[in-house]
Design a protein around this motif. Sequence first.
Motif, PDB file in Angstrom:
ATOM      1  N   ALA A 171       0.851  -1.197   0.000  1.00 56.66           N
ATOM      2  CA  ALA A 171       0.000   0.000   0.000  1.00 56.66           C
ATOM      3  C   ALA A 171       0.878   1.235   0.000  1.00 56.66           C
ATOM      4  O   ALA A 171       1.720   1.411   0.888  1.00 56.66           O
ATOM      5  N   LEU A 172       0.689   2.092  -0.983  1.00 54.46           N
ATOM      6  CA  LEU A 172       1.515   3.284  -1.147  1.00 54.46           C
ATOM      7  C   LEU A 172       0.664   4.531  -1.028  1.00 54.46           C
ATOM      8  O   LEU A 172      -0.205   4.790  -1.869  1.00 54.46           O
ATOM      9  N   HIS A 173       0.914   5.324   0.036  1.00 58.71           N
ATOM     10  CA  HIS A 173       0.126   6.533   0.293  1.00 58.71           C
ATOM     11  C   HIS A 173       0.999   7.602   0.945  1.00 58.71           C
ATOM     12  O   HIS A 173       2.050   7.280   1.515  1.00 58.71           O
ATOM     13  N   PRO A 174       0.575   8.867   0.890  1.00 60.82           N
ATOM     14  CA  PRO A 174       1.351   9.938   1.521  1.00 60.82           C
ATOM     15  C   PRO A 174       1.133   9.941   3.038  1.00 60.82           C
ATOM     16  O   PRO A 174       0.188  10.554   3.538  1.00 60.82           O
TER      17      PRO A 174
ATOM     18  N   ALA B  14       3.779   1.754   2.678  1.00 58.04           N
ATOM     19  CA  ALA B  14       4.933   2.591   2.337  1.00 58.04           C
ATOM     20  C   ALA B  14       4.497   4.039   2.231  1.00 58.04           C
ATOM     21  O   ALA B  14       3.372   4.337   1.809  1.00 58.04           O
ATOM     22  N   ASP B  15       5.386   4.941   2.609  1.00 54.01           N
ATOM     23  CA  ASP B  15       5.124   6.376   2.575  1.00 54.01           C
ATOM     24  C   ASP B  15       5.665   6.966   1.275  1.00 54.01           C
ATOM     25  O   ASP B  15       6.875   6.989   1.053  1.00 54.01           O
ATOM     26  N   THR B  16       4.761   7.456   0.419  1.00 57.39           N
ATOM     27  CA  THR B  16       5.205   8.096  -0.816  1.00 57.39           C
ATOM     28  C   THR B  16       5.648   9.537  -0.581  1.00 57.39           C
ATOM     29  O   THR B  16       6.270  10.141  -1.455  1.00 57.39           O
TER      30      THR B  16
ATOM     31  N   MET C 217      -6.112   6.278   4.509  1.00 58.11           N
ATOM     32  CA  MET C 217      -6.114   5.272   3.457  1.00 58.11           C
ATOM     33  C   MET C 217      -5.292   4.056   3.853  1.00 58.11           C
ATOM     34  O   MET C 217      -5.688   2.906   3.612  1.00 58.11           O
ATOM     35  N   SER C 218      -4.162   4.292   4.493  1.00 60.16           N
ATOM     36  CA  SER C 218      -3.341   3.178   4.972  1.00 60.16           C
ATOM     37  C   SER C 218      -4.078   2.387   6.046  1.00 60.16           C
ATOM     38  O   SER C 218      -4.055   1.143   6.059  1.00 60.16           O
ATOM     39  N   ASN C 219      -4.758   3.098   6.944  1.00 59.66           N
ATOM     40  CA  ASN C 219      -5.540   2.420   7.980  1.00 59.66           C
ATOM     41  C   ASN C 219      -6.665   1.589   7.363  1.00 59.66           C
ATOM     42  O   ASN C 219      -6.949   0.471   7.816  1.00 59.66           O
TER      43      ASN C 219
END
Length: 416
Positions: free
Chosen positions: A48-51, A93-95, A63-65
Amino acid sequence: MNTTRRIATSVAAFALGAVALAGCAGSAVGSSQADASSEAPEEIVIGALHPLSGSNAADGQQMSNAAQMAVDAVNDAGGIASLGGARLVLEAADTRGEPETGQSEATRLIQEGAAALVGSYQSGTSANIASVSERNGVPFVMDVSALDSILEQGYTYSFRIQPSASMMGTQSATYLSEISTAAGDPVQKVGYLYEQGNFGASAYEAFAAKAAELGITVDPAISYDPTSSDLSTQVQQVAAAGADVLAVSGYYNDSLAVARAVNSIAPELDAVFGVANGGFDQVQFTSDAPNGGANYLDANYRWDATNEDAVAVADAFEEKFGQPMRTSAMLTYDAVTLIAEAIETAGSADPAAIRDAIADSDYQPHVVNAGPVSFDETGQNVNASVVTMQVLDGAVRQVFPADLAQEQVVYPAPVN
């Protein structure tokens, strides 16, 4: 019981306090380690890739949650039955909202064994992830990323659940025309403000093209810097042009600046109508905007408040994380659940097999959709749809079309 039904049952149980969502750990299985003919894996990794940091961290963390919540729901419902109960593992992962970081993190997750990817909130970042996905043959399901051009590259491993920017612009113009005509006051002229990036331009161009077909004049059309804190000049131009309605495609802070300018300069407008607007349908807008944002309209993708399963997921999310679930998070939940269903259908952790199952998906989403998810040859969900929302009595409510409405739309819709 199929995967979607088992997940819905698990989430409903969670909402009642009967299920404790828990993480899981263990060795990852990727494309080099499992396929349909190999021994069933114990665990399958979804990346999962999100800011998770930066200006969009609030959405990114939600979104990650939501991704983790979807994974937990699958595991609590028994895992992937066709693979002997294999459990899903989420690697987040943190974009940082940076296309280059998103690209490098996607590469890392694939190298570490991710069988599928989900993300990423920003279209520029998703465009880079899609390129990595295609090169490595690993499916990528976009939760939030509207830019049309991402899926115009001939990719076969990228998919989008939400409507594209052009789809949202087209549907928004149609809904505005239908709402105003039904009220006996058909809109004649729309002034349009849009953030100057690709998202704003795409939404505006599609809206304007459809409006022309419907006999609606769009003038003036003004692009602006979304970092601007004062948009009074632009709103004054719209008012001076004699527009009936102001349409706005932007993000939260700039849309709030528009609302402040409208309140002081152009309160006589028949309506302020968001087109895929990132502000007018947010809960905090009802606190931050003048007059509580009363009567503001927005046509946008939305988790379906008339869908009992969606309400159960949203309630469970709020109970677990202490904040209302945003539509961006619900789209992530749908994306991960769709991937899980595809793994179940494929009976394999092989990315190519998962990709084929995603392409043939008929997943029933929790967001507004004109039927089940159905991807065309580009990877776009052709049934993706918007719903018109309005701030009424201090709450954001679905108001149009009628089959999705929680309350009757107010139009004309004076904002003070």
